[in-house]
Design an enzyme around this catalytic site. Structure first.
Site, PDB file in Angstrom:
ATOM      1  N   ALA A 138       0.823  -1.216   0.000  1.00  0.00           N
ATOM      2  CA  ALA A 138       0.000   0.000   0.000  1.00  0.00           C
ATOM      3  C   ALA A 138       0.857   1.266   0.000  1.00  0.00           C
ATOM      4  O   ALA A 138       0.473   2.285   0.561  1.00  0.00           O
ATOM      5  CB  ALA A 138      -0.916   0.001   1.227  1.00  0.00           C
ATOM      6  N   ARG A 163      -3.664   7.887 -10.390  1.00  0.00           N
ATOM      7  CA  ARG A 163      -4.818   7.927 -11.288  1.00  0.00           C
ATOM      8  C   ARG A 163      -6.136   8.254 -10.577  1.00  0.00           C
ATOM      9  O   ARG A 163      -7.138   8.545 -11.215  1.00  0.00           O
ATOM     10  CB  ARG A 163      -4.936   6.592 -12.040  1.00  0.00           C
ATOM     11  CG  ARG A 163      -3.935   6.451 -13.171  1.00  0.00           C
ATOM     12  CD  ARG A 163      -3.864   5.029 -13.706  1.00  0.00           C
ATOM     13  NE  ARG A 163      -3.095   4.161 -12.810  1.00  0.00           N
ATOM     14  CZ  ARG A 163      -2.923   2.850 -13.005  1.00  0.00           C
ATOM     15  NH1 ARG A 163      -3.497   2.256 -14.046  1.00  0.00           N
ATOM     16  NH2 ARG A 163      -2.199   2.131 -12.162  1.00  0.00           N
ATOM     17  N   ASP A 202      -5.041  -2.271  -2.883  1.00  0.00           N
ATOM     18  CA  ASP A 202      -6.066  -1.709  -3.777  1.00  0.00           C
ATOM     19  C   ASP A 202      -6.919  -2.806  -4.405  1.00  0.00           C
ATOM     20  O   ASP A 202      -7.530  -2.620  -5.443  1.00  0.00           O
ATOM     21  CB  ASP A 202      -5.425  -0.823  -4.851  1.00  0.00           C
ATOM     22  CG  ASP A 202      -4.455  -1.572  -5.744  1.00  0.00           C
ATOM     23  OD1 ASP A 202      -4.241  -2.785  -5.521  1.00  0.00           O
ATOM     24  OD2 ASP A 202      -3.918  -0.948  -6.677  1.00  0.00           O
TER      25      ASP A 202
HETATM   26  C1  UD1 Z   1       0.763  -5.439 -10.555  1.00  0.00           C
HETATM   27  C2  UD1 Z   1       1.458  -6.669 -11.118  1.00  0.00           C
HETATM   28  C3  UD1 Z   1       0.662  -7.183 -12.324  1.00  0.00           C
HETATM   29  C4  UD1 Z   1      -0.738  -7.512 -11.892  1.00  0.00           C
HETATM   30  C5  UD1 Z   1      -1.396  -6.284 -11.248  1.00  0.00           C
HETATM   31  C6  UD1 Z   1      -2.735  -6.663 -10.653  1.00  0.00           C
HETATM   32  C7  UD1 Z   1       3.818  -6.341 -10.691  1.00  0.00           C
HETATM   33  C8  UD1 Z   1       5.138  -5.986 -11.255  1.00  0.00           C
HETATM   34  N1  UD1 Z   1       2.791  -6.330 -11.518  1.00  0.00           N
HETATM   35  O1  UD1 Z   1       0.796  -4.427 -11.565  1.00  0.00           O
HETATM   36  O2  UD1 Z   1       1.280  -8.355 -12.829  1.00  0.00           O
HETATM   37  O3  UD1 Z   1      -1.493  -7.935 -13.004  1.00  0.00           O
HETATM   38  O4  UD1 Z   1      -0.579  -5.772 -10.170  1.00  0.00           O
HETATM   39  O5  UD1 Z   1      -3.390  -5.528 -10.203  1.00  0.00           O
HETATM   40  O6  UD1 Z   1       3.734  -6.671  -9.536  1.00  0.00           O
HETATM   41  N2  UD1 Z   1       3.187  -0.844  -4.678  1.00  0.00           N
HETATM   42  C9  UD1 Z   1       4.035  -0.537  -3.649  1.00  0.00           C
HETATM   43  N3  UD1 Z   1       5.321  -0.196  -3.924  1.00  0.00           N
HETATM   44  C10 UD1 Z   1       5.784  -0.139  -5.195  1.00  0.00           C
HETATM   45  C11 UD1 Z   1       4.912  -0.460  -6.256  1.00  0.00           C
HETATM   46  C12 UD1 Z   1       3.614  -0.806  -5.960  1.00  0.00           C
HETATM   47  O7  UD1 Z   1       3.639  -0.573  -2.480  1.00  0.00           O
HETATM   48  O8  UD1 Z   1       6.987   0.192  -5.362  1.00  0.00           O
HETATM   49  C13 UD1 Z   1       1.809  -1.201  -4.358  1.00  0.00           C
HETATM   50  C14 UD1 Z   1       0.818  -0.199  -4.879  1.00  0.00           C
HETATM   51  O9  UD1 Z   1       0.506   0.770  -3.896  1.00  0.00           O
HETATM   52  C15 UD1 Z   1      -0.394  -1.067  -5.171  1.00  0.00           C
HETATM   53  C16 UD1 Z   1       0.208  -2.414  -5.532  1.00  0.00           C
HETATM   54  O10 UD1 Z   1       1.518  -2.411  -5.014  1.00  0.00           O
HETATM   55  O11 UD1 Z   1      -1.219  -1.225  -4.042  1.00  0.00           O
HETATM   56  C17 UD1 Z   1       0.216  -2.685  -7.027  1.00  0.00           C
HETATM   57  O12 UD1 Z   1       1.026  -1.725  -7.673  1.00  0.00           O
HETATM   58  P1  UD1 Z   1       0.698  -1.213  -9.124  1.00  0.00           P
HETATM   59  O13 UD1 Z   1       1.740  -0.223  -9.520  1.00  0.00           O
HETATM   60  O14 UD1 Z   1      -0.704  -0.794  -9.202  1.00  0.00           O
HETATM   61  O15 UD1 Z   1       0.957  -2.546  -9.950  1.00  0.00           O
HETATM   62  P2  UD1 Z   1       0.352  -2.888 -11.356  1.00  0.00           P
HETATM   63  O16 UD1 Z   1       1.047  -2.108 -12.394  1.00  0.00           O
HETATM   64  O17 UD1 Z   1      -1.116  -2.788 -11.287  1.00  0.00           O
HETATM   65 CA    CA Z   2      -2.691  -1.866  -9.785  1.00  0.00          CA
END
Ligand code: UD1
Ligand code: CA
Length: 471
Positions: free
Chosen positions: A10, A16, A111
């Site tokens: 999180a 977005r 999320d």
């Molecule tokens: C990620 C997955 C993707 C999957 C999708 C499902 C990866 C690389 N990809 O992509 O395969 O289909 O979720 O929804 O994992 N977050 C952090 N720290 C970070 C990056 C993200 O805490 O450095 C958290 C975000 O707050 C969020 C979650 O991880 O709650 C997902 O991150 P997001 O950037 O939305 O990943 P997706 O691109 O959706």
């Molecule tokens: Ca996501």
């Protein structure tokens, strides 16, 4: 199977959403989004949830502490370098307890609030002591999701992020919902090997699938995936998806209530927060909002368009259309509205009536009393069997302080009277219509405070005759 520890990601900003409020704190049915995600992992049996926070971490931590106390631990990811990096932060956090944990680590996204505990339990069971298991799903439009690449037997061998996909891989509709179970020892080793040589220059948690697949030696350590219901795996990236997810969770709440005997006429138009309780045989008409912690008793009817927050409605009470109430209680068989406003501290006893266009605030109203029409009763103490006529005002505020108006049992307050507090009307006393009462009225007395009526015979036509020439 040993006890699981959960990690919930999180730390992201949720760009977005285009919102000042951090994405995971957006409310859904009265709870911040992150509560739903953490509830699910704890209900699934995780002994603790380690939440990775970064953006607006103080607010996110406070919201989680408030509900979960010591059952959550926090890991801070200051510089978000990808989901793999986020889980690494969790593993390294001192009070997360993951440094030497070799049992299952349940990883989910803050999320993704719709996932059910039983689904997570199924994933934990299917993964068992394997290094890596995951949910999977099929989407007609897989845009934005990581794609699942499988071998000839159908076993997942890699997760390819959209931005790293070849044209063929882009067409794959088999996607990664982002929920995994990873064995602790394998997790630490595989995370340490992650590299950021990909399209986004990030450390992808999803690369663990390929690592696990490559290391597998047989049926007992190969990657498993558990196909999941789409409605549970919806993620929230923008407000449109937030609305979709809200509808899913609201439908679930309403269905549970309806199966428990609550009469919900139109579930799609009934808005009940997750922490409200509604007894069997209560009825909720379309357009009703129950917010916060409402409790609705058996046989009560909350009619069209009522908006209640932290309100207790006892058995058999009837809230007529468009009643608005906050932090109040409505006694058994009481009748309120239409168009009544109960402000905080209104306590209506049994069989009380508060009618249309009345406002009550911090007032106790005893059994059988009636405040029928267009009245304001604030800071009052009203006994039993009292009648408050149309248009009566409790003048409770002198510009500095609030004062109490007391009406003892059986008092009768004629219409359009003003009671200037502090003031008491004794038991059974009358206040004549149109009076301004500034002194206490003894029990059984009549208070009249208005000019005596004078009738001037024929005055009207004399006036008309006088006015006419001027026209
Ligand atoms: C990620 C997955 C993707 C999957 C999708 C499902 C990866 C690389 N990809 O992509 O395969 O289909 O979720 O929804 O994992 N977050 C952090 N720290 C970070 C990056 C993200 O805490 O450095 C958290 C975000 O707050 C969020 C979650 O991880 O709650 C997902 O991150 P997001 O950037 O939305 O990943 P997706 O691109 O959706
Ligand atoms: Ca996501």
């Amino acid at each position: 199977m040993s006890d699981a520890i959960a990690v919930v990601l999180a730390a992201g900003k949720g760009t977005r959403m285009k919102s000042e409020l951090p994405k995971v704190l957006h409310p859904i049915a009265g709870r911040p989004m992150i509560h739903w995600a953490v509830d699910a992992v704890l209900d699934a049996g995780a002994t603790r949830a380690v939440v990775v926070v970064g953006h607006a971490r103080d607010a996110v931590e406070a919201a989680l502490r408030a509900r979960f106390g010591e059952r959550v631990a926090f890991a801070v990811q200051d510089d978000p370098r990808g989901t793999g990096h986020a889980v690494r932060c969790a593993v390294e956090a001192p009070d997360a307890g993951l440094g030497d944990f070799d049992g299952p680590v349940l990883i989910s996204m803050g999320d993704c609030p719709c996932v059910r505990p039983e689904t997570l339990r199924a994933l934990l069971a299917a993964t068992g002591s394997r290094p890596f298991g995951m949910m999977s799903s099929r989407l007609d439009d897989p845009t934005g999701y990581g794609r699942l690449l499988r071998d000839a037997d159908g076993t997942v061998v890699a997760i390819r992020e959209q931005k790293d996909c070849s044209a063929d891989e882009q067409a794959v509709k088999d996607v990664n919902p982002g929920i995994y179970v990873v064995r602790g020892d394998f997790l630490r080793r595989a995370l340490s090997e992650l590299r950021d040589d990909n399209a986004q220059g990030e450390l992808y948690l999803t690369d663990l699938a390929a690592t696990a697949a490559a290391a597998a030696t047989g049926a007992e350590d190969r990657v498993v995936d558990v196909p999941g219901d789409l409605g549970e795996l919806l993620g929230v990236n923008d407000r449109s998806q937030l609305a979709t997810v809200r509808a899913v969770l609201q439908a679930r709440i309403n269905e549970t209530l309806a199966r428990g005997g609550v009469g919900i006429v139109d579930p799609a138009a009934t808005y009940i927060d997750a922490d409200c309780e509604v007894a069997p045989d209560a009825r909720l008409s379309p357009g009703v909002h129950l917010r916060g912690r409402c409790r609705i008793g058996p046989g009560a009817h909350v009619d069209v368009g009522c908006v209640l927050e932290d309100v207790e409605v006892a058995a058999g009470a009837y809230l007529k259309p468009y009643t608005v109430a906050n932090e109040s209680t409505v006694g058994p068989d009481a009748k309120v509205g239409p168009f009544a406003h109960l402000r905080p501290g209104s306590e209506l006893g049994p069989k009380v009536k508060v009618g249309n266009f009345c406002e009550t605030k911090k007032t106790r109203i005893g059994e059988g009393s009636s405040v029928g029409h267009l009245a304001y009763v604030g800071d009052g103490e009203i006994g039993r069997g009292v009648n408050v006529g149309a248009g009566v005002i409790f003048c409770n505020y002198d510009g500095y302080r609030k004062h109490v108006t007391t009406l003892e049992d059986g008092a009768f307050i004629g219409s359009d009277s003003q009671l200037v507090a502090p003031v008491t009307v004794g038991a059974g006393a009358y206040v004549a219509s149109g009076s301004t009462v500034t002194r206490d009225v003894p029990a059984d007395a009549l208070a009249v405070s208005r000019a005596k009526q004078v009738n001037k015979e024929g005055y009207a036509s004399r006036l008309k005759a006088r006015m006419k020439p001027k026209e």
